[in-house]
Design a protein around this motif. Sequence first.
Motif, PDB file in Angstrom:
ATOM      1  N   GLU A 102      29.207 -14.260 -59.934  1.00  0.00           N
ATOM      2  CA  GLU A 102      28.935 -13.100 -60.640  1.00  0.00           C
ATOM      3  C   GLU A 102      27.848 -12.173 -59.817  1.00  0.00           C
ATOM      4  N   HIS A 139      36.192 -13.476 -66.403  1.00  0.00           N
ATOM      5  CA  HIS A 139      34.906 -14.144 -66.433  1.00  0.00           C
ATOM      6  C   HIS A 139      33.799 -13.697 -65.475  1.00  0.00           C
ATOM      7  N   GLU A 140      34.085 -13.268 -64.239  1.00  0.00           N
ATOM      8  CA  GLU A 140      32.773 -12.830 -63.521  1.00  0.00           C
ATOM      9  C   GLU A 140      32.696 -11.432 -63.724  1.00  0.00           C
ATOM     10  N   HIS A 167      30.238 -11.409 -67.236  1.00  0.00           N
ATOM     11  CA  HIS A 167      28.740 -11.755 -66.547  1.00  0.00           C
ATOM     12  C   HIS A 167      27.981 -10.513 -66.172  1.00  0.00           C
ATOM     13  N   GLU A 210      27.017 -18.742 -69.540  1.00  0.00           N
ATOM     14  CA  GLU A 210      28.470 -19.162 -69.414  1.00  0.00           C
ATOM     15  C   GLU A 210      29.168 -19.297 -70.819  1.00  0.00           C
ATOM     16  N   THR A 231      29.939 -15.622 -71.663  1.00  0.00           N
ATOM     17  CA  THR A 231      30.663 -15.384 -70.780  1.00  0.00           C
ATOM     18  C   THR A 231      32.232 -15.613 -71.108  1.00  0.00           C
ATOM     19  N   TYR A 253      30.116 -23.952 -70.969  1.00  0.00           N
ATOM     20  CA  TYR A 253      31.102 -22.977 -71.029  1.00  0.00           C
ATOM     21  C   TYR A 253      31.772 -22.949 -72.380  1.00  0.00           C
TER      22      TYR A 253
HETATM   23 ZN    ZN Z   1      30.343 -18.189 -65.091  1.00  0.00          ZN
END
Ligand code: ZN
Length: 637
Positions: free
Chosen positions: A308, A332-333, A336, A355, A358, A418
């Motif tokens: 990210e 996802h990125e 962030h 994480e 995110t 995550y």
């Molecule tokens: Zn990540």
Amino acid sequence: MKNLFKLSSLALVVTLSACSPVEETNSITNNNTPSQIESATVTADSAIDVSKDYHSYANPEQVLVTHLNLDLTADFTAKKLVGSVQVDVKRQVENANELILDTRELNILSVTSNGNPVSFDLKPADENLGAALHINLPDDAEKLTINYETSPSASGAQWLTPAQTAGKKHPFLFTQAQAVHARSFIPLQDSPQVRVTYNATIRTPKELLAVMSASNDPDTERDGVYEFNMPQPIPSYLIALAIGDLQFKAMGERTGVYAEPSVLASAAAEFEDTESMLIATENKYGPYSWDRYDLLILPPSFPFGGMENPRLSFITPTVIAGDKSLVSLIAHELAHSWSGNTVTNATWRDLWLNEGFTTYLTYRIMEMIYGEDRYNMEAVLGYQDLQADIASLEPNDQILAIDLRGRNPDDVFSNIPYEKGALFLREIEHKIGRDNFDKFLLSYFERFSFKSITTDQFIAYLDETLLKEYADKLDKARIQQWIFEPGIPEGAPVPDSDAFVKVDSARAAWLAGESRANTIKTDDWTVHQWLYFLNNMPEQLHEKQLNELDKVFSLTASKNNEIAHSWLMIAVRNEYKPAYERLYEYLTSIGRNKLVKPLYRELSKTPDGKAFAKKAFEEAKPGYHPLTVHANEGYVN
Ligand code: ZN
Ligand code: BES
């Protein structure tokens, strides 16, 4: 490791008790002065000091670096960055006379202040943390210049030959700083508690373009000298540079993609929904803070799915599937940009704040753009990955706020921060209602924007907000259990998907011998249904069954890298040899650790498998990133 504990016993240690835990004053940024108080000494086995970064030698509590000015030349022949960094320093305590920076395999040529040499001492290196650079700070110095060069084996930079790129004509360089590798290409305070702004001049061969996690001008003149500016303070792990034969294609008003020419069109098509994702996320979670959002497509050796880096996420080419099936990586990125880049984990123990939030946002973005079915399918697959990790990891490694003292953060990478993090947040969402939770997230991102916070600060914030407001629905003990205990708490909101029901019955009927593969109606199956079909096969299948699956569904030939991964895992477990040529090709052409590591691990379980793995690894090794080498060499030796 010895050095680490030596340092911790010498260092002035910071405690939270000195200030209200929700005040971000104990995260160190260039906007606020840390009010850190020294207390008793910490030894290796004493209680953890939650606000201390055990993965940095730097002394920001005494002298804080607030800005970097880089001037670096990329020497592709010597595989080195050569040049200087000028650091702006702010004394945090009176009479502070020493600046300590993190380095790793750097050759420090000189340090100067106002053009005059300054004395320095580079301490012996620790295997995980590198070497502390102690610089004597002259009384009047507000800026110091460090002249240095990187090593060709820098852990945070990969120098690729033309043969390792898509175009085969030009070399390529990219950096990957998270977690503790920025110090291998810049001497700095390599801690996520320290935020800096930066400027950079990057000098490259004329035909190449440099891009950074900073302002990038797509129309810049390609003359081999590129200027960058990152005006928002960021933690060091978000400093990033790439150099290659790159072109740019716009995808929307604020979004575009950089890639090698032969990859550009397919990448722009695959990721064309990026602009809608950006807008949808802003509408829910508050304004995007970073001006543009562009993607950079790396060569296949990039060791992660994505990274990210602010304004410019780095992306593996292995997700360009042709059907947008793997674009949750982009969600996802992008997510962030809120969770991670504006609100940042203060130490690597707090990685789940980056994480987990995110991953939670990723699911929500995927639902907003592609609908509830996609959300549910991805959530089930994520949950299954989590279950697999819970089954195999040590209890201590199943804890969200993980104790990483004395360990290399790279070695502890798992689904816990995550998926367990996301599941925890989903539980709160279910308990208080989605709209209320979204409001909470919006205010959380605002409250801690451009701050680095610890898990304990997050809990203190919950105490002040949701635990008060929803005292009837939430329970502090339950929250503590999620964060500080191993496993998945009983009664967690296990995701499920209607779309998987027919996949389960198709698999079950086929396994029971009640149906043949060619009678299963798979025409409308999505990639996620295929993944679910394969991932939930029993460990052992007969050769006849494997042949049948492969013949009917052409799995060995699958071009989707996730499907191929799931199938190859089955092939290795069952020593299904017709897939081994493809397996070899897969291992030697992809460097994304998440895809290759489970295959190496599985192969290493039998002598034949290990010999095969060793052969593939030796061939692939020159092209693998140092992280991928480090993560897998244990399986083949
Ligand atoms: Zn990540
Ligand atoms: N920031 C991470 C990558 C990372 C984490 C690097 C910790 C070093 C230490 C990135 O955002 C990430 O999570 N990548 C995942 C994406 C996936 C979960 C969609 C990856 O690379 O697989």
